[in-house]
Design a protein around this motif. Structure first.
Motif, mmCIF file in Angstrom:
data_model
loop_
_atom_site.group_PDB
_atom_site.id
_atom_site.type_symbol
_atom_site.label_atom_id
_atom_site.label_comp_id
_atom_site.label_asym_id
_atom_site.label_seq_id
_atom_site.Cartn_x
_atom_site.Cartn_y
_atom_site.Cartn_z
ATOM 1 N N ASP A 115 0.826 -1.207 0.000
ATOM 2 C CA ASP A 115 0.000 0.000 0.000
ATOM 3 C C ASP A 115 0.862 1.258 0.000
ATOM 4 O OD1 ASP A 115 -2.190 -1.666 -0.007
ATOM 5 O OD2 ASP A 115 -2.641 -1.395 2.135
ATOM 6 N N LYS A 118 2.287 1.697 -3.506
ATOM 7 C CA LYS A 118 1.210 2.106 -4.399
ATOM 8 C C LYS A 118 0.848 3.573 -4.166
ATOM 9 C CE LYS A 118 -3.111 0.504 -6.250
ATOM 10 N NZ LYS A 118 -3.104 -0.402 -7.348
ATOM 11 N N ARG A 122 1.452 7.326 -6.845
ATOM 12 C CA ARG A 122 0.349 8.163 -7.323
ATOM 13 C C ARG A 122 0.745 9.556 -7.559
ATOM 14 N NH1 ARG A 122 -4.449 6.010 -3.446
ATOM 15 N NH2 ARG A 122 -4.537 3.959 -4.316
#
Length: 122
Positions: A115, A118, A122
């Motif tokens: 997580d 990820k 972004r």
């Protein structure tokens, strides 16, 4: 007859769905040490609805994993117990339960790392 779960029409797929279901696993674990009544199983498994418990118990009885014994008493009493086939499944499920408990920390760490990566992308 030979069964092949890779064949989309093979009945083993239904069985794998049944025994891979979280409620089936928890019901089997709840019955490892002996028979229980419906309400005892429901209390042992936090979060299961009576409807889902009833449906899952019925399916496990149909598949030969459990027995359902009704006693002619007032109030009526019904107990569920593992069959020899169910006890065999319980051995595997017990191993999976132990594995999950032992490795949950590693899984949580992997999830957090995933997580984090990820989110940074972004």
């Amino acid at each position: 007859m030979e069964f092949d779960p890779n064949d989309r029409d093979c009945p083993t797929r239904q069985l794998l769905d049944r025994i891979g279901d979280q409620w089936t696993v928890l019901i089997v674990l709840s019955l490892r040490d002996g028979p229980r009544r419906f309400t005892e199983i429901g209390t042992w498994i936090n979060g299961i609805s009576q409807k889902v418990l009833s449906q899952t118990l019925r399916s496990l009885v149909r598949d030969g994993m459990l027995t359902r014994t009704a006693y002619a008493e007032v109030p009526p009493r019904v107990e569920y117990a593992l069959t020899p086939l169910g006890h065999n499944l319980a051995e595997t499920v017990t191993y999976l339960d132990r594995w999950a408990r032992e490795h949950m920390g590693e899984v949580l760490a992997a999830r957090a790392e995933f997580d984090q990566v990820k989110a940074a992308a972004r």
